[in-house]
Motif scaffolding. Structure first.
Motif, mmCIF file in Angstrom:
data_model
loop_
_atom_site.group_PDB
_atom_site.id
_atom_site.type_symbol
_atom_site.label_atom_id
_atom_site.label_comp_id
_atom_site.label_asym_id
_atom_site.label_seq_id
_atom_site.Cartn_x
_atom_site.Cartn_y
_atom_site.Cartn_z
ATOM 1 N N TYR B 64 1.013 -1.287 0.133
ATOM 2 C CA TYR B 64 0.078 0.005 -0.001
ATOM 3 C C TYR B 64 0.825 1.108 0.024
ATOM 4 C CZ TYR B 64 -3.440 -3.366 1.702
ATOM 5 O OH TYR B 64 -4.436 -4.230 2.072
ATOM 6 N N LEU B 78 -3.218 1.233 -4.203
ATOM 7 C CA LEU B 78 -2.736 -0.126 -4.476
ATOM 8 C C LEU B 78 -2.254 -0.236 -5.744
ATOM 9 C CD1 LEU B 78 -5.442 -0.089 -2.386
ATOM 10 C CD2 LEU B 78 -5.214 -2.652 -2.581
ATOM 11 N N GLN B 85 -5.507 -8.393 -0.665
ATOM 12 C CA GLN B 85 -5.792 -7.396 -0.442
ATOM 13 C C GLN B 85 -7.655 -7.071 -0.564
ATOM 14 O OE1 GLN B 85 -3.091 -5.127 -3.084
ATOM 15 N NE2 GLN B 85 -2.196 -4.190 -1.010
#
Lengths: 113, 114
Positions: B64, B78, B85
Motif C-alpha cells: 500500500y 494499491l 488485499q
C-alpha cells in the motif's frame, strides 16, 4: 509491541441478561483504552474510553473499568437490549506510539428476544 | 460530529490492477488514517498522516501507498492489487494525535480483488 486480546469472537445473549465482553491488553506504557461499536453496515464509532483519573466511563448503559493490575478493560451492561447487537472492538492508545490505535479482533454480540 | 466520506463504496478489480481509494473529511481534523477490516483480525492500521504532505507508516503497510494532498483528502493506492488485499477499508480522522483523541470513521470501501 502493543496488543489487545478479545477472547470471545461471538457472544449470544437473551434480552434482559447482563453483558460482559472481555478485553485484556499488553503495553509498554500506561495506555488509554477504548471501546468502539460497529452496527451492521455502519462505521465503527466510539462507545467509551478510559479516563486519566480512574473514573469509570459510562455511555448508553455500558460501562468499563480499567484494571491496571490485570491489564483489563472489560465492557459491561446490566441488561442487554436487542439494539445492542453489534461488533465491539477494544482498542488501546500507547503514549509512546503517538496517534496510533491498536485494536483487538472484535467480539460480535447478538441479543435475541 | 465529524464527517468522513469515502469513495468508491464498492470496487472490484483484477490481480495486478491499479486502485485508488479516496477519503475526505470536512471537520478540519489534522490526523487521518487508513485501516483494513478482516474477520478475526479486527481493524489494522495501514498508513496515517498528521497533515498535508505527511505520511506515517502503520502496522500493515506492505503493498500500500498513501498520499495526503490537503488537510481534507487522504488517498490509499494499491498499485499491483493482490487477492490478499480483498477487504473492507475504513478511513478515519481525529482532531489531534493525542492518545485519548476520538477517531471518527467513514462508511468504508469494500474492495474485491479477483
Amino acid at each position: 509491541g502493543d496488543s489487545v486480546t478479545q477472547t470471545e469472537g461471538l457472544v449470544t445473549l437473551t434480552e434482559g441478561l447482563p453483558v460482559m465482553l472481555n478485553c485484556t491488553y499488553q503495553s509498554t506504557y500506561s495506555p488509554f483504552l477504548f471501546w468502539y461499536v460497529q452496527h451492521l453496515n455502519e462505521a465503527p464509532k466510539l462507545l467509551l474510553k478510559s479516563f486519566t483519573d480512574n473514573k469509570r466511563p459510562e455511555h448508553q448503559g455500558f460501562h468499563a473499568t480499567l484494571h491496571k493490575s490485570s491489564s483489563s478493560f472489560h465492557l459491561q451492561k446490566s441488561s442487554a437490549q436487542l439494539s445492542d447487537s453489534a461488533l465491539y472492538y477494544c482498542a488501546l492508545s500507547d503514549p509512546g506510539a503517538g496517534a496510533k490505535l491498536t485494536f483487538g479482533g472484535g467480539t460480535r454480540l447478538t441479543v435475541r428476544p | 460530529e465529524a464527517a468522513v466520506t469515502q469513495s468508491p463504496r464498492n470496487k472490484v478489480t483484477v490481480t495486478g490492477g491499479n486502485v485508488t481509494l479516496s477519503c475526505r473529511q470536512t471537520n478540519s481534523h489534522n490526523y487521518m488514517y487508513w485501516y483494513r477490516q478482516d474477520t478475526g483480525h479486527g481493524l489494522r492500521l495501514i498508513h496515517y498522516s498528521y497533515g498535508a504532505g505527511n505520511l506515517q507508516i502503520g502496522d500493515v503497510p506492505d503493498g500500500y501507498k498513501a498520499t495526503r494532498t490537503t488537510q481534507e483528502d487522504f488517498f490509499l493506492l494499491l498499485e499491483l492489487a493482490s487477492p490478499s488485499q480483498t477487504s473492507l477499508y475504513f478511513c478515519a480522522s481525529s482532531l489531534t494525535g493525542l492518545n485519548y483523541a476520538e477517531q471518527f470513521f467513514g462508511p468504508g470501501t469494500r474492495l474485491t480483488v479477483l
